[in-house]
Design an enzyme around this catalytic site. Sequence first.
Site, PDB file in Angstrom:
ATOM      1  N   SER A 225     -21.951 -22.051  20.648  1.00 22.78           N
ATOM      2  CA  SER A 225     -20.962 -21.331  19.857  1.00 22.78           C
ATOM      3  C   SER A 225     -21.631 -20.683  18.657  1.00 22.78           C
ATOM      4  O   SER A 225     -22.676 -21.139  18.180  1.00 22.78           O
ATOM      5  CB  SER A 225     -19.864 -22.278  19.366  1.00 22.78           C
ATOM      6  N   ASP A 226     -21.027 -19.604  18.166  1.00 21.49           N
ATOM      7  CA  ASP A 226     -21.374 -19.167  16.824  1.00 21.49           C
ATOM      8  C   ASP A 226     -20.873 -20.243  15.871  1.00 21.49           C
ATOM      9  O   ASP A 226     -20.053 -21.093  16.238  1.00 21.49           O
ATOM     10  CB  ASP A 226     -20.752 -17.809  16.527  1.00 21.49           C
ATOM     11  N   TRP A 227     -21.365 -20.201  14.647  1.00 21.34           N
ATOM     12  CA  TRP A 227     -21.091 -21.306  13.715  1.00 21.34           C
ATOM     13  C   TRP A 227     -19.600 -21.384  13.375  1.00 21.34           C
ATOM     14  O   TRP A 227     -19.015 -20.437  12.867  1.00 21.34           O
ATOM     15  CB  TRP A 227     -21.945 -21.134  12.466  1.00 21.34           C
ATOM     16  N   PHE A 228     -18.999 -22.510  13.754  1.00 18.63           N
ATOM     17  CA  PHE A 228     -17.564 -22.762  13.639  1.00 18.63           C
ATOM     18  C   PHE A 228     -16.755 -21.876  14.587  1.00 18.63           C
ATOM     19  O   PHE A 228     -15.563 -21.687  14.387  1.00 18.63           O
ATOM     20  CB  PHE A 228     -17.072 -22.581  12.193  1.00 18.63           C
ATOM     21  N   GLY A 229     -17.404 -21.365  15.633  1.00 14.13           N
ATOM     22  CA  GLY A 229     -16.722 -20.494  16.583  1.00 14.13           C
ATOM     23  C   GLY A 229     -16.142 -21.214  17.783  1.00 14.13           C
ATOM     24  O   GLY A 229     -15.658 -20.575  18.713  1.00 14.13           O
TER      25      GLY A 229
END
Length: 807
Positions: A225-229
């Site tokens: 995931s992208d960060w916090f995605g």
Amino acid sequence: MPDRDPIALAADLTLEEQVRLLSGQDDWSVAPVERLGIGSLRVTDGPNGARGGGGLTGGVKATAFPVGIAIGASWNIELVEEIGAALADEARDKSCHVLLAPTINLQRGPLNGRNFECYSEDPYLTARLAVGYIRGLQDNGIAATPKHFVGNESEIQRTTMSSEIDERALRELYLVPFEAAVKEAGTWAIMSSYNRLNGTYTSEHPWLLNEVLRDQWGYDGVVMSDWFGSHTTAATINAGLDLEMPGPTRDRGDKLVAAVEAGEVAPETIATRAANMLRLMQRTGAIDDQGSRDERAVERDSTRALVRRAGAEATVLLKNNGILPLSGTPHIAVVGPNAPLARAMGGGSAQLNAHRLVSPAEGLRAALGDNRVSVAAGCDNHRFEPVLSGRFRVEWFANTDLAGAPVHVETVTDTEAFLVQGIGGGKVDPGECSFRLTGTYTPDRAGLHRAGIHCAGRARLFIDDQLVADAWDGWTRGSTFFEEGNDPVVGEVDLSEGAHEVRLEYRTAPAFNLHVRAYQLGIGRPRDDADFAEAVEAARGADVAVVCVGRNAEWDTEGWDLPSMTLPGRQDDLVAAVAAVAKTTIVVLQTGGPVEMPWHDDVAAILQAWYPGQEAGHALADVLTGAVEPSGRLPQTFPRRLADAPTQGKGAEAYPGKNGRVVYAEGLGIGYRADGPAPLYPFGHGLGYTDIDITAVEAADDRVSVTVENRGARAGAQVVQLYVAPEAAPVPRPEAELKGFAKVRLEPGARAEVSFELPDRAFAWFDVAAQEWVASPGRYRLYAALSAADRRFSATIERTEEVRMAP
């Protein structure tokens, strides 16, 4: 262990150990499995340099390479492989195994804040460069992570926005670079985007991650995931997301174990995801890496030389009335807001703490001598007030009220930071704390000053105990800090000579989507009419005026889109005023994409220098003096005005988006593929210092031969571009599409033959109903060209059979 089958190794792990591998333990790493001696995987941003585990604006120093659009402008696959290999060394310096790069989304329009990170508006050019970058990294043991998969062509509400893209546009445009990254480069990792794709978050999109990526393309790497995605537990795992970042986990860990026990996720799915992680760890050596996590600032002479060469090669000579290259030793006035400052990189997660930053003024002084160069900024182009530097005392409190005695006191050297794990001496929670920053500011001269703050949290600024800027009780969410912070709050204050006391008070507040806490404080004296006049007079008295204008990392940045295609501040006025009085005016543009140029016809030469990395000033001086040929070519169309861009004029749903949806209404018609007004400069355009041109083109079957000749007096380079144009397609198609290119270097009088072999896919369109690529029979015109608008040389071939191919 490196040779052990990852599927078998995953089977030796307990469910809890498998799950532990599927989320980060902190911002930049995955926890080891000590029972089996499995090491910790570590990752780092980003596309134009390996930053390591520090904050976005500090941390251990690293090399700043040219940004993505500059790499795109090089049209040089071999150069990009060199950059990838050098970045592998940089990643190892930071004890990392995975580089979160390259960014291979397309430049759908001119306003995307992250436009500078992307290579091109064209999927073929992007794909070819991405393959080179990935091979350069992975041949040297560092995993690439092409991102953001897929549909992240705008930063506006990107964490929630749904990109509405029809499948044909997806297949023929936006998925193409990722497909090449998987099928040709064999990328070891991929990062999902924040946005939704046709209503579903890409991090939990089974069609995208399982059907297309894994089943159709045969991908066997990790999707992170992208960060916090990542937003869910069972949905992301079942859809194909292997790794949730960053840690500590929010949706996995005990929640994921419980989901398995409840039958929401099959144990076999967990084992498969764990095996993917172990495979990545084997490929990078992380599985046996029990070493330290020390980060080193290593500056290599060879890497500095590469950055300088790449920055110069990326420079695009848009216009030249015979003034360049400069001859002799003229007196040069280097004016404009970018003259005394090095604009080396864009903002957001791509930025880093560079080893050095060479400004245009410094580069030209080094090349010509101090006595040949005068410098005057003339006006401002910043979005935020200048960050302070010096020594500032910070008192940290383990509460949000600045209450009681501080739990930690430290000294910092600037007034901008992200609150990450380990702040406050490790004695405070980054999500629930406060601090008081105190120090002094001494103006360079007395007068009116502007003081501004913006923060993800709450802050207020006092100067000499007077409240100047308040983002505390009246804080409103805006566009800074990845849309987690407020728009700048700016106050004006009249400052006398001497030191003034500065006090910033900050407290955290509940976050939104990305859990960011950060602040920036700046104070500066706005440049006025006297500064403007000084720059104009400097230009009047010089042999040549080099006007350095553009934007900076505050404008071209992750987390927001540009408000317009015009240069910020009084820059257009400055160029016009200089052009009216100078003997010769050369404009150097530093932006992450196209700008409007109302002064275009009044200047002798225009160079697009992008953000060329830490050696920016040296690279620019090399081009201006003719030490290096400007062999860059535009990777993005430059429209005359914003209204001419294909994303404009189709309603708010098409751009910037409406009601949580951005509709790609232009379909296949982005960039040079669009029908519309002639651009100011077409895709692929660029001039050189010699005369290299195409003289002939021949085609036989699917092989094309192009003859190129250097009719000039000096050596140089040319980019030969090949466009395929169906004459009677059975479905609507762009008039022509780039399907081949080659960078050719020739000595004076030399001639070369460039050959292109076109596969069936070069003629194909995607049949959504049949779920196949189709190369239709018929006549195709093949343009050998120096830009997308060049139609002087062509050949025609006839394809007699229909060819269908699996996706």
